[in-house]
Design a protein around this motif. Structure first.
Motif, PDB file in Angstrom:
ATOM      1  N   PRO A 115       0.845  -1.202   0.000  1.00 49.47           N
ATOM      2  CA  PRO A 115       0.000   0.000   0.000  1.00 49.47           C
ATOM      3  C   PRO A 115       0.880   1.252   0.000  1.00 49.47           C
ATOM      4  CG  PRO A 115      -0.549  -1.517   1.804  1.00 49.47           C
ATOM      5  CD  PRO A 115       0.783  -1.920   1.264  1.00 49.47           C
ATOM      6  N   LEU A 116       0.407   2.299  -0.681  1.00 55.08           N
ATOM      7  CA  LEU A 116       1.207   3.517  -0.800  1.00 55.08           C
ATOM      8  C   LEU A 116       0.317   4.752  -0.735  1.00 55.08           C
ATOM      9  CD1 LEU A 116       3.769   5.140  -1.463  1.00 55.08           C
ATOM     10  CD2 LEU A 116       3.309   4.694  -3.892  1.00 55.08           C
ATOM     11  N   PRO A 117       0.427   5.567   0.333  1.00 59.38           N
ATOM     12  CA  PRO A 117      -0.284   6.844   0.359  1.00 59.38           C
ATOM     13  C   PRO A 117       0.486   7.879  -0.455  1.00 59.38           C
ATOM     14  CG  PRO A 117       0.930   6.535   2.398  1.00 59.38           C
ATOM     15  CD  PRO A 117       1.149   5.295   1.581  1.00 59.38           C
ATOM     16  N   PRO A 118      -0.179   8.905  -0.965  1.00 62.27           N
ATOM     17  CA  PRO A 118       0.523   9.940  -1.720  1.00 62.27           C
ATOM     18  C   PRO A 118       1.582  10.630  -0.862  1.00 62.27           C
ATOM     19  CG  PRO A 118      -1.840  10.097  -2.067  1.00 62.27           C
ATOM     20  CD  PRO A 118      -1.637   9.121  -0.949  1.00 62.27           C
ATOM     21  N   GLY A 119       2.691  10.957  -1.473  1.00 59.94           N
ATOM     22  CA  GLY A 119       3.778  11.627  -0.761  1.00 59.94           C
ATOM     23  C   GLY A 119       5.110  11.166  -1.300  1.00 59.94           C
ATOM     24  N   THR A 120       6.017  12.109  -1.509  1.00 62.37           N
ATOM     25  CA  THR A 120       7.310  11.794  -2.106  1.00 62.37           C
ATOM     26  C   THR A 120       8.105  10.816  -1.251  1.00 62.37           C
ATOM     27  OG1 THR A 120       7.379  13.971  -3.147  1.00 62.37           O
ATOM     28  CG2 THR A 120       9.450  12.770  -2.983  1.00 62.37           C
ATOM     29  N   LYS A 121       8.110  11.027   0.072  1.00 59.98           N
ATOM     30  CA  LYS A 121       8.894  10.158   0.946  1.00 59.98           C
ATOM     31  C   LYS A 121       8.399   8.724   0.879  1.00 59.98           C
ATOM     32  CE  LYS A 121       8.184   9.641   5.332  1.00 59.98           C
ATOM     33  NZ  LYS A 121       8.023   9.835   6.795  1.00 59.98           N
ATOM     34  N   ASP A 122       7.085   8.526   1.020  1.00 58.57           N
ATOM     35  CA  ASP A 122       6.535   7.178   0.988  1.00 58.57           C
ATOM     36  C   ASP A 122       6.761   6.525  -0.371  1.00 58.57           C
ATOM     37  OD1 ASP A 122       5.570   7.039   3.630  1.00 58.57           O
ATOM     38  OD2 ASP A 122       3.763   8.139   3.092  1.00 58.57           O
ATOM     39  N   ALA A 123       6.612   7.302  -1.438  1.00 57.66           N
ATOM     40  CA  ALA A 123       6.810   6.743  -2.778  1.00 57.66           C
ATOM     41  C   ALA A 123       8.260   6.317  -2.983  1.00 57.66           C
ATOM     42  CB  ALA A 123       6.410   7.767  -3.830  1.00 57.66           C
ATOM     43  N   THR A 124       9.198   7.132  -2.517  1.00 56.31           N
ATOM     44  CA  THR A 124      10.612   6.792  -2.641  1.00 56.31           C
ATOM     45  C   THR A 124      10.955   5.549  -1.840  1.00 56.31           C
ATOM     46  OG1 THR A 124      11.181   9.123  -2.979  1.00 56.31           O
ATOM     47  CG2 THR A 124      12.964   7.648  -2.316  1.00 56.31           C
ATOM     48  N   LEU A 125      10.424   5.470  -0.617  1.00 52.94           N
ATOM     49  CA  LEU A 125      10.671   4.294   0.216  1.00 52.94           C
ATOM     50  C   LEU A 125      10.061   3.036  -0.402  1.00 52.94           C
ATOM     51  CD1 LEU A 125      10.069   5.763   3.789  1.00 52.94           C
ATOM     52  CD2 LEU A 125      12.240   4.948   2.858  1.00 52.94           C
ATOM     53  N   THR A 126       8.878   3.171  -0.994  1.00 54.97           N
ATOM     54  CA  THR A 126       8.236   2.017  -1.617  1.00 54.97           C
ATOM     55  C   THR A 126       9.045   1.529  -2.811  1.00 54.97           C
ATOM     56  OG1 THR A 126       6.028   2.672  -0.870  1.00 54.97           O
ATOM     57  CG2 THR A 126       6.143   1.199  -2.769  1.00 54.97           C
ATOM     58  N   LEU A 127       9.539   2.450  -3.630  1.00 47.79           N
ATOM     59  CA  LEU A 127      10.375   2.043  -4.768  1.00 47.79           C
ATOM     60  C   LEU A 127      11.653   1.362  -4.281  1.00 47.79           C
ATOM     61  CD1 LEU A 127      10.089   4.969  -7.332  1.00 47.79           C
ATOM     62  CD2 LEU A 127       9.131   2.656  -7.507  1.00 47.79           C
ATOM     63  N   SER A 128      12.220   1.868  -3.190  1.00 53.44           N
ATOM     64  CA  SER A 128      13.413   1.229  -2.619  1.00 53.44           C
ATOM     65  C   SER A 128      13.098  -0.187  -2.164  1.00 53.44           C
ATOM     66  CB  SER A 128      13.932   2.069  -1.456  1.00 53.44           C
ATOM     67  OG  SER A 128      15.016   1.419  -0.812  1.00 53.44           O
ATOM     68  N   THR A 129      11.936  -0.367  -1.544  1.00 57.30           N
ATOM     69  CA  THR A 129      11.518  -1.701  -1.100  1.00 57.30           C
ATOM     70  C   THR A 129      11.320  -2.626  -2.293  1.00 57.30           C
ATOM     71  OG1 THR A 129      10.425  -0.769   0.851  1.00 57.30           O
ATOM     72  CG2 THR A 129       9.758  -2.979   0.187  1.00 57.30           C
ATOM     73  N   ILE A 130      10.685  -2.114  -3.338  1.00 59.53           N
ATOM     74  CA  ILE A 130      10.482  -2.909  -4.548  1.00 59.53           C
ATOM     75  C   ILE A 130      11.825  -3.314  -5.151  1.00 59.53           C
ATOM     76  CG2 ILE A 130       9.683  -2.783  -6.946  1.00 59.53           C
ATOM     77  CD1 ILE A 130       7.321  -1.103  -5.898  1.00 59.53           C
ATOM     78  N   ASP A 131      12.760  -2.373  -5.218  1.00 52.92           N
ATOM     79  CA  ASP A 131      14.082  -2.681  -5.769  1.00 52.92           C
ATOM     80  C   ASP A 131      14.757  -3.804  -4.974  1.00 52.92           C
ATOM     81  OD1 ASP A 131      13.873  -0.811  -7.765  1.00 52.92           O
ATOM     82  OD2 ASP A 131      14.923   0.765  -6.655  1.00 52.92           O
TER      83      ASP A 131
END
Length: 237
Positions: A115-131
């Motif tokens: 799950p991802l709420p809007p926000g640059t920090k959360d989006a960046t962290l989610t992409l890092s997790t996906i990577d």
């Protein structure tokens, strides 16, 4: 051995457990035997995990669909505990902040939801997790991102397009999203899933999002034994 779905997040308050509960209750209502595995020991000790919520739901709403609960002390204990022939699907609710155990669980799962709420920090962290998951060998088509706590359809579309532009492969980036709604908070406080809230409009929105996750899971795992009723709930009032 049941099919397993892991729920992973890098931060708290992203509706991870909320989505796990709603998805499990939807599948249980369709006749599946669903096991909720609570790996969030920190929140469980504070009385705020999926296990404690489901325990209280069982008391308050005995006539509604219920999930079996497992509260392991370690990731391995949880993986060993789901190997039960009577269970169709096990939901692995990982700690609120992704840990090494979270990646072990996601690697073992048939499908993982972020799950991802809007926000640059959360989006960046989610992409890092996906990577990191991709580096661990988890197939991208078995990952799904769903936008939560969105303010509008336009905001959701902007973040969906941003995620797609990140080019992380055939990850499921859902077009359905879950908006920020007081009705959902009220429902959860009453131990109802967001798909059970009395307000028709917000309930239908939640059901569409949960059905989209079930569809993505079904397509990614080529699972054929989910009863049609699980998918027929979409759009119902």
């Amino acid at each position: 051995m049941p099919q397993t779905i892991a729920f992973v997040s890098q931060t708290g308050n992203v509706m991870k457990t909320t989505i796990a509960a709603a998805m499990g209750i939807t599948l249980a209502a369709a006749g599946l035997k669903v096991l909720a595995v609570d790996f969030d020991s920190e929140h469980r000790e504070r009385g705020a995990s999926i296990a404690t919520w489901l325990d209280e739901r069982r008391v308050k709403h005995p006539g509604r669909p219920q999930l079996e609960i497992l509260t392991p002390r370690t990731a391995q204990e949880g993986l060993d505990g789901i190997n039960r022939p009577e269970i169709d699907i096990a939901l692995l609710d990982c700690p609120s902040r992704a840990t090494k155990a979270s990646f072990v669980l996601a690697a073992d799962a048939h499908f993982t939801i972020l799950p991802l709420p809007p926000g640059t920090k959360d989006a960046t962290l989610t992409l890092s997790t996906i990577d990191q998951m991709l580096e661990e060998g988890i197939r991208p088509e078995r990952l799904a991102v769903i936008l939560t706590r969105t303010g509008s359809d336009a905001e959701a579309r902007d973040y969906i397009n941003w995620l797609r532009s990140a080019n992380r492969g055939p990850i499921n980036i859902l077009t359905e999203h879950i908006p920020e709604q007081i009705a959902y908070r009220i429902a959860l406080g009453r131990h109802l899933a967001i798909t059970e809230t009395p307000q028709v409009g917000v309930r239908v929105h939640a059901r569409r999002a949960i059905d989209a996750l079930i569809d993505a899971f079904d397509n990614a795992t080529t699972r054929t034994d989910i009863p049609p009723a699980a998918l027929d709930l979409r759009g119902a009032a």
